[in-house]
Design an enzyme around this catalytic site. Sequence first.
Site, PDB file in Angstrom:
ATOM      1  N   HIS A  11       2.732  -0.149   1.189  1.00  0.00           N
ATOM      2  CA  HIS A  11       1.683  -0.518   2.162  1.00  0.00           C
ATOM      3  C   HIS A  11       2.290  -0.830   3.538  1.00  0.00           C
ATOM      4  CE1 HIS A  11      -2.653  -2.168   2.512  1.00  0.00           C
ATOM      5  NE2 HIS A  11      -2.243  -1.684   3.663  1.00  0.00           N
ATOM      6  N   ARG A  33      -7.199   2.777   1.357  1.00  0.00           N
ATOM      7  CA  ARG A  33      -7.216   1.702   0.369  1.00  0.00           C
ATOM      8  C   ARG A  33      -7.046   2.327  -1.021  1.00  0.00           C
ATOM      9  NH1 ARG A  33      -5.935  -1.195   3.723  1.00  0.00           N
ATOM     10  NH2 ARG A  33      -6.977  -3.021   4.564  1.00  0.00           N
ATOM     11  N   GLU A  80      -1.887  -4.492  -5.483  1.00  0.00           N
ATOM     12  CA  GLU A  80      -0.565  -4.487  -4.844  1.00  0.00           C
ATOM     13  C   GLU A  80       0.085  -5.859  -4.956  1.00  0.00           C
ATOM     14  OE1 GLU A  80      -1.306  -3.172  -0.821  1.00  0.00           O
ATOM     15  OE2 GLU A  80      -2.146  -1.286  -1.476  1.00  0.00           O
TER      16      GLU A  80
HETATM   17  C1  DGY Z   1      -4.774  -2.493   7.524  1.00  0.00           C
HETATM   18  O1  DGY Z   1      -4.430  -3.052   8.567  1.00  0.00           O
HETATM   19  O2  DGY Z   1      -5.850  -2.709   6.974  1.00  0.00           O
HETATM   20  C2  DGY Z   1      -3.878  -1.464   6.936  1.00  0.00           C
HETATM   21  O3  DGY Z   1      -3.965  -1.447   5.584  1.00  0.00           O
HETATM   22  C3  DGY Z   1      -2.481  -1.579   7.438  1.00  0.00           C
HETATM   23  O4  DGY Z   1      -1.658  -0.603   6.915  1.00  0.00           O
END
Ligand code: DGY
Length: 322
Positions: free
Chosen positions: A287, A239, A268
């Site tokens: 992402h 994150r 984002e």
């Molecule tokens: C999630 O599923 O939380 C991830 O960030 C995917 O990349």
Amino acid sequence: MKNKVFLTRTLHDFALKELRKRYQIEIHSGKIPIPKTKLRSKIKEIDGLICFPYDKIEKETIDCAENLKVISTYSVGFDHIDTKYAKEKKIRVGYTPEVLTDATADLAFSLLLDVSRRVSEGDRIIRDGKWKKIYGAYDYVGVDLQGKTIGILGLGRIGSTMAKRAKAFDMKIIYHSRKRVSKSREKALGAKYVSFEKLVSQSDFISIHVPHTKETDQLFDMKVFKKMKETSFLINTSRGKVINEKDLVAALKKKIISGAGLDVFESEPISKKHPFVKLPNIVLAPHIGSSTKETRSKMAEITVKNLDLGMKGKKPIYSVGY
Ligand code: DGY
């Protein structure tokens, strides 16, 4: 009357088909993420919610719910949901770990390879028409991986899979986790437990695999960057908020560390005006940790199954807290 399920964004056709068999579904269209006011008014009238990792499901939003039985997030991360409060309200929360482990570790390793061998930088040089002389002794040199130390922060599913990738590349593996894993698991992965301080100061590459929590918020800041090797690289597929981005920009500009590979950001999407975009020694991905055809389909399957179970008052296959 079928129970009502609301999706904050569409899913695969097969998943929608399944959902339609059992529920009256509605899919948000328009601005992504769904505006808070719309989500709060929808949540009032639904029995089940399918959401995404950028949808903030806070206490105040949960408080608007009258019949909500389950929140099923299409993600392994659940830091966007107030899971403690959902539990208090007896609302099940489902998420999608395991199925995205390999894809996310692959992406983390591809960022590591890319930034250390300057692949994206070279691609930009060619596209910008700046590749003028071939094969100079000092041109576009990167660094070897074999023999280098990778520090894995968080040896859970994805961190362990990253360790397997690193082992295949003959890297030395150290790790730091809230809890030390068993000796047999350390042996199988070839990973040595170290303190966070040692991980920071001894690693040539650091790969972050911890969730965003109060403890990990802005964990990587200038103080930490100054303790890292000047030749080191930072990889983040967990994150964005685990890193202080302003400090990372300064650390990369001043060459306090060598480079970074990021798939996640404080906020984002980032725009082309973001200071990261101007830096040559950083590889950026939008992402896409879990973004393979196979993985995203499996995530949709689990999201539906988690929702189904929660709608029946049962524990989702992958459930947070309740
Ligand atoms: C999630 O599923 O939380 C991830 O960030 C995917 O990349």
